[in-house]
Scaffold this motif. Structure first.
Motif, PDB file in Angstrom:
ATOM      1  N   UNK A 239      31.187  32.047  31.441  1.00 12.14           N
ATOM      2  CA  UNK A 239      31.564  33.452  31.546  1.00 12.14           C
ATOM      3  C   UNK A 239      32.207  33.692  32.903  1.00 12.14           C
ATOM      4  N   UNK A 240      33.412  34.239  32.890  1.00 11.49           N
ATOM      5  CA  UNK A 240      34.128  34.569  34.122  1.00 11.49           C
ATOM      6  C   UNK A 240      34.069  36.080  34.287  1.00 11.49           C
ATOM      7  N   UNK A 241      33.308  36.530  35.267  1.00 10.40           N
ATOM      8  CA  UNK A 241      33.081  37.962  35.481  1.00 10.40           C
ATOM      9  C   UNK A 241      33.819  38.393  36.742  1.00 10.40           C
ATOM     10  N   UNK A 242      34.862  39.173  36.570  1.00  7.31           N
ATOM     11  CA  UNK A 242      35.616  39.716  37.692  1.00  7.31           C
ATOM     12  C   UNK A 242      35.837  41.199  37.455  1.00  7.31           C
ATOM     13  N   UNK A 243      35.616  42.036  38.453  1.00  9.27           N
ATOM     14  CA  UNK A 243      35.816  43.478  38.265  1.00  9.27           C
ATOM     15  C   UNK A 243      37.267  43.788  37.924  1.00  9.27           C
ATOM     16  N   UNK A 244      37.455  44.928  37.285  1.00 12.66           N
ATOM     17  CA  UNK A 244      38.804  45.378  36.967  1.00 12.66           C
ATOM     18  C   UNK A 244      39.634  45.443  38.244  1.00 12.66           C
ATOM     19  N   UNK A 245      40.817  44.835  38.213  1.00 15.31           N
ATOM     20  CA  UNK A 245      41.682  44.801  39.381  1.00 15.31           C
ATOM     21  C   UNK A 245      41.568  43.526  40.189  1.00 15.31           C
ATOM     22  N   UNK A 246      40.597  42.652  39.833  1.00 17.58           N
ATOM     23  CA  UNK A 246      40.396  41.421  40.592  1.00 17.58           C
ATOM     24  C   UNK A 246      41.202  40.259  40.042  1.00 17.58           C
ATOM     25  N   UNK A 247      42.003  40.477  38.985  1.00 18.10           N
ATOM     26  CA  UNK A 247      42.904  39.444  38.495  1.00 18.10           C
ATOM     27  C   UNK A 247      42.294  38.488  37.495  1.00 18.10           C
ATOM     28  N   UNK A 248      41.584  38.999  36.489  1.00 20.61           N
ATOM     29  CA  UNK A 248      40.985  38.116  35.482  1.00 20.61           C
ATOM     30  C   UNK A 248      42.051  37.318  34.737  1.00 20.61           C
ATOM     31  N   UNK A 249      43.080  38.044  34.259  1.00 24.51           N
ATOM     32  CA  UNK A 249      44.093  37.376  33.432  1.00 24.51           C
ATOM     33  C   UNK A 249      44.857  36.336  34.238  1.00 24.51           C
ATOM     34  N   UNK A 250      45.278  36.695  35.453  1.00 25.53           N
ATOM     35  CA  UNK A 250      45.993  35.731  36.296  1.00 25.53           C
ATOM     36  C   UNK A 250      45.119  34.520  36.583  1.00 25.53           C
ATOM     37  N   UNK A 251      43.849  34.748  36.930  1.00 18.66           N
ATOM     38  CA  UNK A 251      42.945  33.642  37.248  1.00 18.66           C
ATOM     39  C   UNK A 251      42.862  32.657  36.089  1.00 18.66           C
ATOM     40  N   UNK A 252      42.712  33.185  34.882  1.00 16.22           N
ATOM     41  CA  UNK A 252      42.550  32.315  33.722  1.00 16.22           C
ATOM     42  C   UNK A 252      43.858  31.622  33.352  1.00 16.22           C
ATOM     43  N   UNK A 253      44.976  32.357  33.331  1.00 17.97           N
ATOM     44  CA  UNK A 253      46.257  31.774  32.919  1.00 17.97           C
ATOM     45  C   UNK A 253      46.695  30.697  33.900  1.00 17.97           C
ATOM     46  N   UNK A 254      46.537  30.936  35.189  1.00 18.41           N
ATOM     47  CA  UNK A 254      46.917  29.937  36.204  1.00 18.41           C
ATOM     48  C   UNK A 254      46.175  28.625  35.954  1.00 18.41           C
ATOM     49  N   UNK A 255      44.869  28.725  35.713  1.00 20.81           N
ATOM     50  CA  UNK A 255      44.080  27.501  35.487  1.00 20.81           C
ATOM     51  C   UNK A 255      44.488  26.828  34.179  1.00 20.81           C
TER      52      UNK A 255
END
Length: 921
Positions: free
Chosen positions: A200-216
């Motif tokens: 589970x990757x828990x990041x607050x709204x605005x912390x870049x969840x989508x970018x973090x996942x797509x980059x990896x």
């Protein structure tokens, strides 16, 4: 995209409804709720004002569902007779088709026949609906609108495969430390050889969840050409956003690397493309993936796609606890041995008992978990500034509605009660007054009807405004794109469409016009404006909380209820004044506003039912808080033993009877609010362990403040006010008292007593000091019967009051409070008066005497206990008055009050009241 075209359309307009009919419709509505003032105003309105008022009351599309019952008789008697003959006959024949028997065969040749036929019909739901639709159809006008040519149908998402071609370009974004740590943890997750690879990757709204996942994922795809990605979400916008980020970052893959991507949902590509071996990245909505029943065809498509090693991403993973997701994820884990499952969420606390446990069972590894406070400090997120605006709108709530709200968020029929013109004016006036400060603003409206009215009102006030909801004229995507591009203060009004999957980087302010009891929804609304300076936003974000008056005790959330925001609220009466933090006495760190608000909620029991000031109010100590993730629950010293009992009972370690709230029935006010009790119980059931107790230390004492005030050198009134203001604002006093004025009155009263020599007893409090272990004996309990002592106290009190006393009847049969020994030995008080907190006798007053006084007659005489009982009976005679002058007058009627007060003080000197009660004297 096709070129704009103009066209003529017909839309309903109140301007073409006969004013006589409009007036009668409005009078019927206001008469039904017995609003005589509104009835008088409607009678005086001119034709233009009538039409405008009708649009506000009934809506801009005709008569809404809410008012059909009241308006149907008016339409029958006042409007139908004026309808043209053929139109009326056609409508009557339409109604006739719904009938059986003789009425179905009745001949309708003239207008008189049609009117008589319609007058004889029962006002069924079907008839009301047909009549309101007929009314709307016959009162339309033509207008010109600008739109898109219909020749080329628009689609909600991209169609066809797209190639991601690696060019070795540098990453256009600079990653944050929390993102680099998440990538390392994801690498470790995929390398595990045993057990389920799910995190589970828990990041607050605005912390870049989508970018973090797509980059990896792109790095993973570049390393292993056999790997593919299945990105699943509930909303089309979410999967389209993921697709856009893949395309944006695709060129960062090494040169020569190519991957095929498709977006799959009802308005984009078909899920049949999952059968293509050429497809490497599929961004698909869950609804399209599983269909209606997740039948064999859907299962075969999923199984075919998972034949290659696959990283499955569940966006907004807190939805994964829903039954629809269970079948899908269970199937994936059964039919794919080379799958890595990653959940993305900003709010890992799905509603419902046991749901957190289910989420953690589904995603057992925590890949990333970042606190909002840390991201605020680093500038990734903006610092939220909370502004509270009281709308003064009263929301009546029935018992059934209140019960529904407890079990779910506020339902639509209740939210519609907020659609009131004064509330709309308040919202618009608030924005216009500080438009430059608010900037680009998101307005979260309660209903579609209210959103439309807000949009019109903002436009009338000169604000550039867009409105998005499921029935809006302008497509959601185009409205959001236009708002993004607009470079000036503007407004985007929405209903349920901006909470997830929308990137609005320069939105600076959120208007919370949609009340909620859901922490997830509250986080989603606030999170839309929290992009900080390091992420291209501002250092501060404005959150404007519009507070209504509810006709029931409902837990409507405020932004300060979210534990990880750590906001500094703006004083609603002094915009430039910021309340100072209340500091932990040990660490000197600020105690969260959410904790202070929950202490305040506990004290509301005191002020709501006008209780006297108990010892916990005069001397209050916060010893810690339960850190539950989505909420922090304060633990006050006098309730700590009861909290321990509650936790052990919730975990099944001990048995209990009655509701969980009954555990605190033995505690004086302030006692935990029911929502806090439920939160702790839910945590215990979800995690099957004790909640972590974070120790903090903050105390407050009215007597200590009064003593400091008396010891101060001479001050002017202005200096005294400033001194008291600082004492109130920087201590638990601001949570304990409903206003600064209440605090000043109580301090002044205590200071007066100190300067003039305190009289009377103080049974609600005694000095608490750690046991000195000096050999002082312990008071041992004996069998003592309160009944005869209480009866004797009442009888003597009636005599002392005299036959003419206005209070004497309150000591008569039927008016007396209950009485009992406490079940435990509460520290710091001898006796107290309070209502029962739960059970069959909830709300009935009771006097409790500390069972530590159940000692022998020689040590604790009956007269001492009677003096305590008389003190509490005086509170019963004067509820809400505290220890004011009239209270002290009544108390002083007891003949040996001073003698028994001195005996109480000696008990603390002679006995170790803090020691283990099992010890014997």
């Amino acid at each position: 995209m096709s070129a704009p075209v103009t066209r003529r359309v017909k839309t309903f307009s109140w301007n073409v409804v006969p004013p006589r009919v409009t007036r009668q419709l409005l009078l019927a509505v206001y008469g039904a709720v017995k609003d005589d003032g509104a009835v008088d105003r409607v009678r005086k309105l001119d034709d233009k004002a009538l039409a405008a008022q009708a649009a506000r009351v009934f809506g801009t599309s005709g008569i809404n569902k809410r008012h059909r019952d009241v308006t149907t008789p008016v339409l029958r008697s006042a409007w139908l007779p004026g309808v043209a003959a053929q139109e009326l006959i056609d409508f009557a024949r339409l109604v006739q088709l719904e009938l059986t028997g003789k009425a179905r065969a009745q001949k309708l040749r003239t207008k008189r026949d049609a009117l008589a036929f319609l007058a004889a019909r029962r006002a069924t739901d079907t008839f009301k609906i047909n009549l309101s639709k007929f009314f709307a159809r016959l009162n339309k006008v033509q207008r010109t609108v600008t739109g898109r040519a219909p020749a080329a149908p628009a689609v909600a998402g991209p169609v066809g495969p797209r190639k991601l071609a690696g060019q070795g370009q540098p990453d256009p974004r600079t990653p944050y430390p929390h993102q680099e740590q998440a990538w390392a943890n994801l690498d470790a997750l995929t390398e595990e050889e045993q057990g389920r690879r799910a995190g589970l990757l828990v990041l607050p709204t605005g912390a870049g969840k989508t970018y973090t996942m797509v980059h990896w994922l792109l790095r993973r795809l570049a390393r292993d050409p056999d790997v593919r990605v299945l990105w699943v979400a509930d909303q089309q916008e979410l999967v389209e956003q993921a697709g856009r980020v893949f395309e944006e970052l695709g060129p960062t893959m090494p040169k020569g690397t190519t991957r095929e991507i498709r977006v799959l949902h009802g308005a984009a590509d078909s899920v049949s493309h999952l059968g293509s071996d050429a497809l490497d990245i599929a961004c698909v909505t869950r609804q399209s993936l599983v269909g209606a029943q997740f039948d064999q065809g859907a299962q075969k498509r999923v199984a075919t796609y998972l034949q290659r090693p696959t990283v499955v991403v569940i966006d907004e993973a807190h939805h994964a606890v829903a039954p629809q997701y269970h079948r899908l994820l269970d199937f994936m884990q059964e039919h794919a041995s080379r799958t890595v499952l990653v959940g993305l969420t900003a709010t890992p606390w799905p509603a419902g008992t046991g749901q957190v446990k289910r989420l953690l069972e589904r995603f057992p590894t925590r890949v990333a978990a970042v606190e909002v406070r840390d991201l605020v400090r680093s500038g990734v997120l903006a610092t939220p500034v909370i502004h509270t605006i009281n709308t003064d709108i009263f929301v009546p709530i029935t018992t059934k509605e209140a019960a529904r709200i407890v079990n779910q968020d506020i339902p639509g029929d209740v939210l519609r009660k907020l659609d009131q013109e004064p509330r709309t004016r308040t919202l618009v006036r608030t924005w216009v007054a500080r438009r430059e400060e608010w900037g680009k603003t998101l307005v979260f409206a309660p209903t579609i009807e209210n959103a439309n009215k807000l949009g019109d009102a903002f436009r009338d006030a000169g604000a550039t405004t867009w409105v998005v909801h499921s029935r809006a004229d302008e497509p959601r995507r185009e409205a959001i794109a236009a708002f993004r591009k607009f470079d000036a203060p503007s407004v985007l009004v929405s209903v349920g469409m901006l909470r997830e999957g929308v990137d609005l980087p320069d939105a600076r302010t959120a208007f919370l016009a949609r009340p909620t009891t859901s922490r997830i929804l509250m986080r989603q609304m606030i999170g839309r404006v929290l992009r900080g300076p390091s992420a291209g936003g501002d250092a501060h974000a404005h959150v404007v909380d519009f507070r209504d008056r509810w006709g029931a005790d409902i837990d409507i959330l405020a932004p300060a209820d979210l534990p990880d925001l750590h906001v500094e609220p703006e004083n609603p009466t002094e915009p430039e004044y910021r309340l100072p933090p209340i500091l932990d006495e040990v660490t000197q760190e600020a105690i969260g506003e959410d904790i202070l608000r929950r202490i305040e909620a506990a004290y509301e029991e005191l002020w709501r039912v006008a209780l006297p000031h108990p010892g916990a109010l005069l001397t209050t100590r916060l010893v810690g808080f339960y850190e539950l993730g989505e909420v922090n629950v304060p633990v006050l010293d006098h309730c700590q033993a009861a909290w321990d009992q509650l936790v052990h009972r919730a975990l099944g370690h001990i048995k209990g009877h009655g509701s969980y709230s009954m555990v605190f029935d033995d505690c004086p006010v302030p006692r935990p609010a029911e929502r806090d009790v439920k939160a702790v119980v839910s945590f215990c059931e979800a995690y099957e362990t004790e909640p972590p107790l974070v120790k903090v230390s903050a105390s407050f004492s009215i007597r200590a403040v009064a003593r400091d005030l008396v010891d101060q050198p001479a001050m002017t009134e202005a200096q005294k006010h400033a001194w008291l203001q600082q004492k109130w604002a920087s201590s638990l006093a601001r949570a304990a008292f409903p206003s600064y004025q209440h605090f000043v009155e109580e301090v002044t009263r205590a200071a007066f007593q100190l300067m003039n020599g305190a009289t009377g007893t103080e049974p609600e409090t005694w000095p608490v000091t750690p046991s000195q272990r000096d050999g002082r004996p312990v008071l041992s309990e004996r069998e003592r019967d309160l009944t005869h002592m209480f009866s004797a106290t009442v009888a003597e009190g009636r005599t002392l009051l005299g036959s003419d006393s206005e209070y004497r009847h309150l000591l008569g049969a039927g008016a007396l409070p209950r009485y009992e020994w406490t079940r435990t030995r509460p520290r710091g008080l001898w006796a107290y008066w309070a209502p029962r907190i739960a059970g069959r006798n909830k709300g009935t007053p009771i006097i409790r005497v500390n069972r530590i006084l159940k000692a022998t007659q020689e040590l604790v005489p009956d007269r001492l206990i009677q003096a305590l009982l008389w003190h509490e009976l005086c509170h019963h005679l004067l509820p809400g008055r505290g220890h004011d002058a009239e209270f002290r007058r009544l108390e002083a009627l007891w003949p040996d009050l001073m003698e028994q007060g001195a005996r109480l003080d000696r008990l603390h000197e002679e006995f170790d009241l803090m020691a283990n009660p099992r010890k014997r004297t």
